[in-house]
Design a protein around this motif. Structure first.
Motif, PDB file in Angstrom:
ATOM      1  N   LYS A 136      28.687  31.376  48.923  1.00  0.00           N
ATOM      2  CA  LYS A 136      27.560  32.025  48.264  1.00  0.00           C
ATOM      3  C   LYS A 136      27.501  33.468  48.739  1.00  0.00           C
ATOM      4  N   GLY A 137      27.474  34.395  47.808  1.00  0.00           N
ATOM      5  CA  GLY A 137      27.527  35.804  48.151  1.00  0.00           C
ATOM      6  C   GLY A 137      28.947  36.346  48.213  1.00  0.00           C
ATOM      7  N   GLY A 138      29.946  35.464  48.032  1.00  0.00           N
ATOM      8  CA  GLY A 138      31.333  35.885  48.068  1.00  0.00           C
ATOM      9  C   GLY A 138      31.701  36.750  46.871  1.00  0.00           C
ATOM     10  N   LYS A 139      32.740  37.568  47.043  1.00  0.00           N
ATOM     11  CA  LYS A 139      33.153  38.504  46.002  1.00  0.00           C
ATOM     12  C   LYS A 139      34.642  38.385  45.725  1.00  0.00           C
ATOM     13  N   PHE A 140      34.988  38.433  44.432  1.00  0.00           N
ATOM     14  CA  PHE A 140      36.370  38.366  43.972  1.00  0.00           C
ATOM     15  C   PHE A 140      36.667  39.622  43.180  1.00  0.00           C
ATOM     16  N   PHE A 141      37.520  40.476  43.727  1.00  0.00           N
ATOM     17  CA  PHE A 141      37.891  41.735  43.083  1.00  0.00           C
ATOM     18  C   PHE A 141      39.216  41.543  42.348  1.00  0.00           C
ATOM     19  N   VAL A 142      39.247  41.953  41.091  1.00  0.00           N
ATOM     20  CA  VAL A 142      40.464  41.808  40.290  1.00  0.00           C
ATOM     21  C   VAL A 142      40.746  43.096  39.531  1.00  0.00           C
ATOM     22  N   THR A 143      42.029  43.361  39.315  1.00  0.00           N
ATOM     23  CA  THR A 143      42.410  44.515  38.514  1.00  0.00           C
ATOM     24  C   THR A 143      42.930  44.057  37.159  1.00  0.00           C
ATOM     25  N   PHE A 144      42.787  44.922  36.174  1.00  0.00           N
ATOM     26  CA  PHE A 144      43.286  44.620  34.836  1.00  0.00           C
ATOM     27  C   PHE A 144      43.601  45.918  34.106  1.00  0.00           C
ATOM     28  N   PHE A 145      44.470  45.829  33.122  1.00  0.00           N
ATOM     29  CA  PHE A 145      44.702  46.948  32.221  1.00  0.00           C
ATOM     30  C   PHE A 145      43.683  46.848  31.090  1.00  0.00           C
ATOM     31  N   GLU A 146      43.037  47.957  30.800  1.00  0.00           N
ATOM     32  CA  GLU A 146      41.924  47.941  29.854  1.00  0.00           C
ATOM     33  C   GLU A 146      42.307  48.501  28.488  1.00  0.00           C
ATOM     34  N   SER A 147      41.769  47.843  27.464  1.00  0.00           N
ATOM     35  CA  SER A 147      41.808  48.364  26.101  1.00  0.00           C
ATOM     36  C   SER A 147      40.386  48.735  25.697  1.00  0.00           C
ATOM     37  N   ASP A 148      40.188  49.928  25.206  1.00  0.00           N
ATOM     38  CA  ASP A 148      38.859  50.354  24.776  1.00  0.00           C
ATOM     39  C   ASP A 148      38.491  49.807  23.397  1.00  0.00           C
ATOM     40  N   ASP A 149      39.474  49.307  22.681  1.00  0.00           N
ATOM     41  CA  ASP A 149      39.259  48.809  21.325  1.00  0.00           C
ATOM     42  C   ASP A 149      39.828  47.394  21.224  1.00  0.00           C
ATOM     43  N   LYS A 150      38.964  46.388  21.144  1.00  0.00           N
ATOM     44  CA  LYS A 150      39.445  45.005  21.143  1.00  0.00           C
ATOM     45  C   LYS A 150      40.142  44.628  19.841  1.00  0.00           C
ATOM     46  N   PHE A 151      40.089  45.469  18.842  1.00  0.00           N
ATOM     47  CA  PHE A 151      40.772  45.203  17.574  1.00  0.00           C
ATOM     48  C   PHE A 151      42.104  45.940  17.460  1.00  0.00           C
ATOM     49  N   ASN A 152      42.464  46.671  18.504  1.00  0.00           N
ATOM     50  CA  ASN A 152      43.727  47.395  18.502  1.00  0.00           C
ATOM     51  C   ASN A 152      44.875  46.423  18.798  1.00  0.00           C
ATOM     52  N   LEU A 153      45.836  46.333  17.907  1.00  0.00           N
ATOM     53  CA  LEU A 153      46.957  45.418  18.065  1.00  0.00           C
ATOM     54  C   LEU A 153      48.223  46.120  18.557  1.00  0.00           C
ATOM     55  N   ASN A 195      46.747  53.169  36.565  1.00  0.00           N
ATOM     56  CA  ASN A 195      45.566  53.094  35.695  1.00  0.00           C
ATOM     57  C   ASN A 195      44.995  51.681  35.551  1.00  0.00           C
ATOM     58  N   GLN A 196      45.247  50.804  36.520  1.00  0.00           N
ATOM     59  CA  GLN A 196      44.574  49.509  36.494  1.00  0.00           C
ATOM     60  C   GLN A 196      43.110  49.701  36.874  1.00  0.00           C
ATOM     61  N   LYS A 197      42.234  49.044  36.129  1.00  0.00           N
ATOM     62  CA  LYS A 197      40.803  49.112  36.388  1.00  0.00           C
ATOM     63  C   LYS A 197      40.360  47.931  37.254  1.00  0.00           C
ATOM     64  N   MET A 198      39.183  48.045  37.857  1.00  0.00           N
ATOM     65  CA  MET A 198      38.701  47.038  38.791  1.00  0.00           C
ATOM     66  C   MET A 198      37.438  46.358  38.279  1.00  0.00           C
ATOM     67  N   LEU A 199      37.386  45.040  38.493  1.00  0.00           N
ATOM     68  CA  LEU A 199      36.195  44.215  38.246  1.00  0.00           C
ATOM     69  C   LEU A 199      35.820  43.511  39.542  1.00  0.00           C
ATOM     70  N   CYS A 200      34.557  43.129  39.647  1.00  0.00           N
ATOM     71  CA  CYS A 200      34.115  42.287  40.754  1.00  0.00           C
ATOM     72  C   CYS A 200      33.331  41.104  40.218  1.00  0.00           C
ATOM     73  N   PHE A 201      33.756  39.892  40.571  1.00  0.00           N
ATOM     74  CA  PHE A 201      33.025  38.668  40.278  1.00  0.00           C
ATOM     75  C   PHE A 201      32.358  38.213  41.566  1.00  0.00           C
ATOM     76  N   SER A 202      31.056  38.053  41.562  1.00  0.00           N
ATOM     77  CA  SER A 202      30.343  37.645  42.769  1.00  0.00           C
ATOM     78  C   SER A 202      29.576  36.359  42.515  1.00  0.00           C
ATOM     79  N   LYS A 203      29.428  35.560  43.567  1.00  0.00           N
ATOM     80  CA  LYS A 203      28.786  34.259  43.458  1.00  0.00           C
ATOM     81  C   LYS A 203      27.375  34.318  44.048  1.00  0.00           C
TER      82      LYS A 203
END
Length: 219
Positions: free
Chosen positions: A147-164, A211-219
């Motif tokens: 509880k209170g733990g954090k999971f940091f992840v990187t991802f490549f981002e697309s600004d347009d979810k309809f871009n193929l 250019n990988q972006k960062m997210l944090c998932f916390s519990k």
């Protein structure tokens, strides 16, 4: 679907020649230090437990193991050859007495470590995974965070979810919607954790050279 990191094999001589540093993307010192400095800035302390998801040959693991108290580092990876290369890096760094823990596993079965974690990181892991596999990772990490733990992840981002089309993330990386290396629109991540006791924070730029972006998932 062929998984490059799962299928990768390294000979003893290749490990001795540091080929593992190249196959995980190079920038060994730069990205290792970047991960370490970032997590410390977010509150990682020596007494905390850290799960390194996709630990590979310990590009980030070496500075983490050096910093953390004995036995507090846990690394999981799909490839036994990379972990063996990481153990050689440990020996070279004189860190075997820190007693890090390792597991070769392709199903994100973090519960096999039989403990819960204060911090976790997946650097350049989601960048190689289709969405359903990312979903599995997130479902399992929730079960293994304190509880209170954090999971940091990187991802490549697309600004347009309809871009193929492919997206140029930097000079030498083009990412794709449906093949490795993958990019994702941020909106898919809140969807994946809907119904789980996790919160998500978009951190974005953290000075990653590709250019990988960062997210944090916390519990």
């Amino acid at each position: 679907m062929k998984n490059y990191y799962k299928d990768l094999k390294l000979t003893k001589s290749e490990i001795e020649d540091n080929k593992h540093r190249e196959v995980v993307g190079g920038l060994w010192e730069e990205i290792g230090k970047l991960q370490f400095d970032f997590l410390v800035s977010k509150g990682l302390k020596p007494e905390y437990s850290l799960l390194d998801v996709g630990c590979g040959a310990l590009r980030g693991g070496i500075p983490f193991i050096n910093y953390l108290n004995k036995g507090n580092y846990y690394g999981i990876d799909i490839n036994q050859y990379l972990i063996e290369a990481g153990k050689r890096e440990l020996e070279k760094a004189g860190l075997l007495d820190k007693q890090p823990n390792f597991l070769v596993n392709e199903g994100f079965q973090f519960d096999l470590f039989s403990r819960k974690f204060d911090f976790a990181i997946a650097q350049s892991v989601f960048t190689h995974l289709p969405l359903n596999v990312i979903h599995r990772c997130l479902v399992n990490i929730e079960k293994s965070l304190k509880k209170g733990g954090k999971f940091f992840v990187t991802f490549f981002e697309s600004d347009d979810k309809f871009n193929l089309e492919g997206i140029s993330q930097c000079r030498d990386v083009i990412t794709f919607l449906d093949r490795d290396p993958y990019h994702y629109h941020y909106s898919v991540f809140p969807y994946l954790i809907e119904g789980l006791p996790l919160k998500i924070e978009y951190i974005g730029d953290w000075k990653h050279p590709r250019n990988q972006k960062m997210l944090c998932f916390s519990k």
